[in-house]
Design a protein around this motif. Structure first.
Motif, PDB file in Angstrom:
ATOM      1  N   PRO A  15     -11.100 -55.479  24.801  1.00  0.00           N
ATOM      2  CA  PRO A  15     -10.920 -55.288  23.474  1.00  0.00           C
ATOM      3  C   PRO A  15     -11.546 -56.348  22.703  1.00  0.00           C
ATOM      4  CG  PRO A  15      -9.140 -54.033  24.239  1.00  0.00           C
ATOM      5  CD  PRO A  15      -9.743 -55.029  25.570  1.00  0.00           C
ATOM      6  N   ARG A  47      -9.247 -50.969  20.044  1.00  0.00           N
ATOM      7  CA  ARG A  47     -10.710 -51.055  20.106  1.00  0.00           C
ATOM      8  C   ARG A  47     -11.157 -50.417  18.757  1.00  0.00           C
ATOM      9  NH1 ARG A  47     -13.063 -52.120  25.374  1.00  0.00           N
ATOM     10  NH2 ARG A  47     -11.422 -52.048  26.813  1.00  0.00           N
ATOM     11  N   ALA A 103      -7.143 -56.647  17.846  1.00  0.00           N
ATOM     12  CA  ALA A 103      -7.517 -56.223  19.077  1.00  0.00           C
ATOM     13  C   ALA A 103      -6.955 -57.274  20.213  1.00  0.00           C
ATOM     14  CB  ALA A 103      -9.009 -56.111  19.494  1.00  0.00           C
TER      15      ALA A 103
END
Length: 578
Positions: free
Chosen positions: A220, A306, A312
């Motif tokens: 991510p 995400r 993230a």
């Protein structure tokens, strides 16, 4: 949609919502290939277009331009002077003299700045490489056994390792693990070899599992890993997602304590972002190291946010799902339980500048390189000096995470010769203060596109000002760990400093106080959006109070917290903005 995807989608530990556009980019990239080859052939622009601007990061490059001349070029109706910065993959930072001579030659002949920069990621960077020379750059590195795979982008980046050569037996073991971890977590796609090294193109069949660890859309967000040998915290473990703290029985390595969830980047005005220390999950045996590295990475791959890239990183995943939940998932994926952490202590994190003798009876010279920038100037010939050493050195070089360079493995017979070369070229300077050796900055202007304020170019003269304040208060030989970054992305690790400045705009900085010598505490905001001159006024007053009221051996960061000048950041999510 696969059964695995269904499970992930229904998992309460996964953030639901429309994915950030970077997820589309990675999914459509043909495993990091994109249309980079086509862009390289485009002579109309010096840059990369569309998705390729992002994709080249996973090949170790950032597109930049010279911001000092950007406005003038715009007046002339010219595009910015696009070029790339390349960051090499050098696990543990070890490089041979012959490799050094090759990168020195390339920097001279094919970069706009003619310099080599040592970075806080324990590697080197080329700055100012124009598009016609990019492929040559990768092929030059490949010929000497170096690549730039996965040193940027949403992957595991260059793996750091304590660079102290004194404990050479233990260091060698730890260094080998840094290499193993790096290789294990690398992208498996052949994109790098195909694009830059003219490797044979391998067709992928639908459903083929190309990336068993990183996944079809990779991680991510960026992911950083270290191997560290206490008591030295020279790689700043709390700036990294995953850290292996070496535990020995006094003679050899027996395993690691695993620390997860460190990271320093934040976004101004967004209180959901913050720097964060890593959490100690427990001890593992050596045989389980790669399995645990993979399990932490794949858990973050599957559970990381995400939807919002600002949240993230692994640190936010831990705070969102809970440390115990994340830890239990890692244990489930490995089939092994963490043992209780073994005792260890970090007592310092700077490099030991000067000569030290290792247990192998070899000598090791740590050269302080201000800002990590090796170039020749009218006053000093730093780059030429390292080249001259490389031409005769029989050992190796070790790049440190503090932007310095160790000439390691020097025989008694060569010691005086190498020292004389270093002195002649300005690589050894007896006038360098402790303060200067404990100050650091990121690149910032003119090359970094994210820079809001000066850092590298600003640091040398500003450290002189701080030296003046220390002398004024009769503590010229002491120091404060001082760091400057041109933006809040954390490259100069200001969020682990006793005094950290983070750029807000031209000559405007946020001033943070309260880190410590060991690098185990995040500082807190003291003054918002002030000029560099105002920072000095505050430092003058604070240093005066420190000298007047400190306890014996009390560092500046501990003092400002004990005196209540700033509150201690214990839990970042709660305390950093509160």
């Amino acid at each position: 949609m696969s059964n695995l995807a269904d499970k992930i989608e229904l998992n309460p530990n996964v953030v639901q919502g429309k994915h950030a556009d970077n997820e589309r980019l990675k999914a459509e990239s043909k495993h990091l290939r994109g249309t980079i080859v086509e862009d390289l052939k485009d002579e109309i622009t010096g840059g990369f277009t569309a998705d390729n601007f992002q994709l080249i990061r996973t090949h170790g490059m950032y597109q930049q331009d010279d911001r000092d001349i950007r406005a003038e070029r715009a007046k002339q109706k010219l595009e910015p002077l696009h070029n790339v910065m390349l960051r090499a993959r050098m696990p543990g930072g070890i490089i041979t003299p012959s490799q050094w001579l090759a990168i020195d030659k390339f920097a001279d002949e094919h970069t706009s700045y003619g310099s080599i920069r040592l970075t806080t990621r324990q590697t080197f960077q080329f700055h100012g490489v124009l598009k016609p020379n990019i492929k040559l750059m990768h092929q030059t590195l490949n010929k000497i056994g170096i690549d730039a795979i996965a040193t940027a982008g949403d992957v595991n980046r260059n793996v750091l390792c304590t660079s102290n050569p004194v404990e050479s037996v233990l260091h060698q073991e730890a260094y080998q693990w840094a290499i193993k971890i790096s290789e294990h977590l690398l992208p498996k796609t052949r994109a790098y070899a195909e694009i830059w090294l003219d490797g044979e193109k391998i067709e992928e069949t639908p459903g083929q599992e190309v990336e068993p660890i990183l996944g079809s859309t990779y991680l991510p967000r960026k992911f950083k890993t270290t191997v560290v040998i206490p008591p030295d915290n020279d790689i700043d473990v709390h700036a990294n997602d995953l850290n292996f703290v070496a535990i020995s029985d006094g003679k050899k390595l027996i395993g690691f304590n695993v620390l997860v969830g460190g990271g320093l980047a934040m976004t101004f005005g967004d209180d959901s972002t913050y720097p964060r220390k890593a959490d100690d999950f427990g001890f593992i045996e050596l045989k389980d190291t790669l399995a645990f590295a993979e399990a932490v990475v794949t858990t973050q791959r599957d559970w990381g946010n995400r939807v919002n890239r600002k949240n993230a990183k692994t640190k936010y995943t831990l705070d969102r799902v809970g440390i115990d939940t994340f830890k239990a998932e890692v244990e489930a994926r490995t089939g092994v339980k963490f043992e209780d952490s073994k005792p260890y202590e970090f007592t310092n994190r700077g490099d030991k500048v000067g000569w030290v003798e290792g247990i192998d009876n070899k000598h090791h010279l740590t050269l302080f390189i201000e800002n990590g920038r090796l170039k020749d100037t009218q006053d000093d010939k730093l780059k030429s000096g390292v080249k001259a050493i490389a031409e005769i050195h029989q050992g190796d070089f070790r790049m440190t995470a503090n932007q310095n360079l160790i000439v390691a493995g020097v025989s008694q017979e060569q010691k005086a010769v190498i020292e004389n070369i270093a002195i002649e070229h300005g690589l050894i300077d007896s006038k360098q203060s402790n303060q200067r050796q404990n100050s650091m900055a990121c690149v910032a202007f003119p090359t970094c596109p994210l820079a809001m304020a000066e850092a590298e170019r600003f640091l040398p003269s500003y450290v002189t000002d701080i030296e003046g304040l220390l002398a004024k208060h009769n503590i010229a030989d002491e120091h404060i760990i001082f760091r400057v970054t041109g933006c809040p992305n954390g490259c100069g690790r200001a969020m682990l400093a006793e005094v950290g400045l983070v750029g807000r705009g031209p000559d405007k900085y946020n001033m943070y106080l309260g880190g410590n010598v060991a690098g185990t505490r995040v500082p807190k905001l003291y003054q918002d959006n002030i000029s560099s001159a105002q920072v000095l006024v505050h430092l003058d007053e604070l240093i005066g109070l420190w000298v007047e009221k400190r306890n014996e051996q009390e560092c500046f960061g501990d003092f400002v917290i004990r005196e209540g000048i700033v509150k201690e950041v214990i839990v970042s999510k709660r305390d950093f903005h509160g």
